[in-house]
Structure formats: structure tokens, C-alpha cells
Motif scaffolding. Structure first.
Motif, mmCIF file in Angstrom:
data_model
loop_
_atom_site.group_PDB
_atom_site.id
_atom_site.type_symbol
_atom_site.label_atom_id
_atom_site.label_comp_id
_atom_site.label_asym_id
_atom_site.label_seq_id
_atom_site.Cartn_x
_atom_site.Cartn_y
_atom_site.Cartn_z
ATOM 1 N N ALA A 219 65.230 1.763 24.271
ATOM 2 C CA ALA A 219 64.295 0.827 24.462
ATOM 3 C C ALA A 219 63.960 0.686 25.838
ATOM 4 O O ALA A 219 62.523 1.129 26.265
ATOM 5 N N PRO A 220 64.660 0.633 26.914
ATOM 6 C CA PRO A 220 63.984 0.732 28.267
ATOM 7 C C PRO A 220 63.279 2.154 28.536
ATOM 8 O O PRO A 220 62.282 2.111 29.304
ATOM 9 N N LEU A 221 63.885 3.224 28.088
ATOM 10 C CA LEU A 221 63.195 4.502 28.338
ATOM 11 C C LEU A 221 61.650 4.524 27.603
ATOM 12 O O LEU A 221 60.969 5.052 28.196
ATOM 13 N N GLU A 222 61.561 4.010 26.274
ATOM 14 C CA GLU A 222 60.470 3.893 25.693
ATOM 15 C C GLU A 222 59.492 3.008 26.704
ATOM 16 O O GLU A 222 58.328 3.407 26.850
ATOM 17 N N ALA A 223 60.042 1.931 27.051
ATOM 18 C CA ALA A 223 59.240 1.077 27.906
ATOM 19 C C ALA A 223 58.674 1.742 29.201
ATOM 20 O O ALA A 223 57.381 1.763 29.402
#
Length: 322
Positions: A219-223
Motif C-alpha cells: 500500500a505505501p508503495l502504491e501511494a
């Protein structure tokens, strides 16, 4: 007791599955496994080829059993190091290849973000105690007094069969969130819709407390891929793609001042829009390194290297030809 019984039943099922599956394995040059017991038995099959274990979770004590496999690929350096710590004899056969992100869908907005007084902090992921959402809401209580126009948006599944903490945990969070600008939205499994949630936010916060459960953190990488600057807990797995003050921020979640640490980090990010704007570009550039194409190439390079090394049978009895 019920949880332990469930885990024992699952282990039994995994064992039966492995024993029954190995004789049916087709001939292969490379066999990639994501299973508990198959790495023990698959190297004994004469046609299994090179046996590769894809370690997508933090190890739970099983890697002393895997002396015959040819390669173990951890999903992060943190997982790689945990495996080596558990079985130092595997050190030369353990590496890490990260999870990819769809950089065709998770992209920055083509239009400049409009100036607005309201700032949106987004969390996207499972609504579960190990994700630290209660900590985030406690921090938001303090933060909203400093920034009255700020809003917290929480998107993700809460139901237990989807990995959430259940209705009771959701209700606990909603009780904490009363009279605050906090939205709880239904989970979305549409990546395009999720990407739009990221683009509409101003900051991303992922306060995971899962010391033994967080293996990578997609999720942080997608963000980041959408240009959203992440604020994450101080778990080692996030350091594969987040550099403090350059592509994101860390806060210390382990001490008694965890709430204050998170408030301080969010306050800095909100109060310094020029810094976060620069970091936004660096974050999206860093995330682009994790495209499907790049990660696939890392796997292909590993497979090519393995095909020029001795067979898995040479690892029997713990012998290491590397």
C-alpha cells in the motif's frame, strides 16, 4: 486455544497437500513454491528441477527444514535477514526480490492538485489492530486541534474473512472517531478506484504495528507511485523503498510516545508543503523502479543464474555447493 487448534489443522492440511502433490509434479527446470511443506519434499522428486521458495511472509521457524532447496527469495530485505538469522547455513542461497506495483494504473495525476484548505490524510489497507489504526485515530484527535480543516479517510476491509479485525474492532474505531472529520469507506478491490483515492489525498499514513506480520507493505508503495508521500511506522520492511525525508517519513511506533511521534511527523509534513511537494516527485520516481517489468526481470535473472548451478539434490543433508 482455538487459534492454536486452527493453526494445527492448517499445518496438517498443508502436510497432506505436500505429500500428495509431490508425486504429481510435472518435469520442470525451475519449480517456484509458496507453501510450508512442499520445500521439504519437492527436492526429492527427480524431475523437480531447481527448487525456489518464494518467501512472502515473515518466517515462523520452518527454514531449518529447507536445506535442500536451491534458492529462497524473500519479498524484502527484512524477510531475507530473518531467514538467515533462523538458518545461517542458507545465507548463500537467500536473496530478496520485492513485490511489484502496477505503474500503469498507479500513476500521478496528469493535472496539478488543486489548492484547498482541507487536507486529506489517507489510510488504505486492512482494518485490523495490527495495522495501528487506533493509534492513528488517537494521533488525529491531537492533530485536528492544530489543523481544524484536516480530514482522515480510511479505506479497507474490516470483515474477518477479508483479513480485517471484525465488526467489534470497527465499532471501537468509530467510537474513537466520533465528532472528528474521519470517514470510513467501503473497501474497493478495483485498482483504478483505489488509485483515485490515492490521487485525491494529500498524505498517506500506514502506521502498521505488525512486527512479525508485515513482510513488505504494498500500500505505501502504491501511494508513492501516485505521488503521495507516505508516513509509516519504523518497520524494517519499508526501508526497501522509503528513505527518510526523501521519499517518505518514519515515526517510532515502539516507545511510549508513539502517538506523539506520529503527531509530530504528520505536523511536519502538513506544515511544510514545499518539502512534501518535492518528496512527491521523488516518491513516484522511486516507485517506478518496482514496475512489473523490472521485478519480472529480477526473477528471470535469478532463474538464469540457477540453471548454471548444481542440482538441488546436492543440498541433501545440508551440504551447500555454493
Amino acid at each position: 486455544m482455538c487459534l492454536e487448534f486452527t493453526e494445527m489443522c492448517q499445518a496438517d492440511r498443508d502436510f497432506i497437500y505436500a505429500v500428495s502433490t509431490v508425486p504429481t509434479l510435472p518435469p520442470a527446470d525451475i519449480l517456484v513454491i509458496n507453501d510450508f511443506w512442499l520445500p521439504v519434499f519437492a527436492p526429492l522428486h527427480p524431475a523437480s528441477g531447481k527448487v525456489v521458495v518464494n518467501a512472502a511472509r515473515v518466517p515462523k521457524g520452518q527454514y531449518f527444514l529447507y536445506s535442500r532447496v536451491d534458492r529462497i527469495i524473500g519479498v524484502s530485505k527484512a524477510v531475507q535477514e530473518a531467514i538467515i538469522q533462523q538458518n545461517p547455513n542458507l545465507a548463500s542461497r537467500v536473496t530478496s526480490i520485492p513485490n511489484p506495483v502496477n505503474t500503469q494504473i498507479f500513476t500521478p495525476s496528469s493535472l496539478p492538485k488543486p489548492e484547498r484548505e482541507e487536507k486529506v490524510v489517507l489510510y488504505a489497507g486492512r482494518i485490523h489492530p495490527e495495522k495501528g489504526l487506533h493509534l492513528l485515530i488517537d494521533a488525529f484527535v491531537v492533530l485536528s486541534k492544530k489543523f481544524p480543516a484536516i480530514k482522515l479517510r480510511i479505506v479497507g476491509p474490516y470483515q474477518e474473512h477479508q483479513g480485517g479485525g471484525g465488526q467489534s474492532y470497527l465499532q471501537k474505531l468509530k467510537l474513537k472517531a466520533q465528532n472528528l472529520k474521519i470517514e470510513f469507506l467501503e473497501p474497493t478491490f478495483n485498482p483504478h478506484q483505489l488509485a483515485n483515492f490515492y490521487r485525491d489525498a494529500d498524505l498517506f499514513c500506514y502506521p502498521s504495528l505488525a512486527e512479525k506480520g508485515e513482510a513488505f507493505g504494498v500500500a505505501p508503495l502504491e501511494a508513492m507511485a501516485t505521488g503521495l508521500v507516505p508516513i509509516v511506522s519504523n518497520l524494517d520492511c519499508f526501508r526497501d523503498f522509503i528513505t527518510e525525508g526523501m521519499t517518505g517519513f518514519f515515526f517510532d511506533h515502539r516507545d511510549n510516545c508513539a502517538i506523539g511521534n506520529l503527531v509530530e511527523t504528520l505536523t511536519f509534513a502538513i506544515s511544510n508543503p514545499e518539502i512534501t511537494r518535492r518528496m512527491s516527485l521523488a516518491a513516484s520516481q522511486k516507485a517506478s523502479e518496482f514496475s512489473y517489468q523490472n521485478i519480472a526481470q529480477l526473477y528471470l535473472n535469478t532463474f538464469k543464474e540457477l540453471l548454471h548451478q548444481p542440482n538441488s539434490g546436492e543440498h541433501e543433508l545440508g551440504l551447500d555447493p555454493h
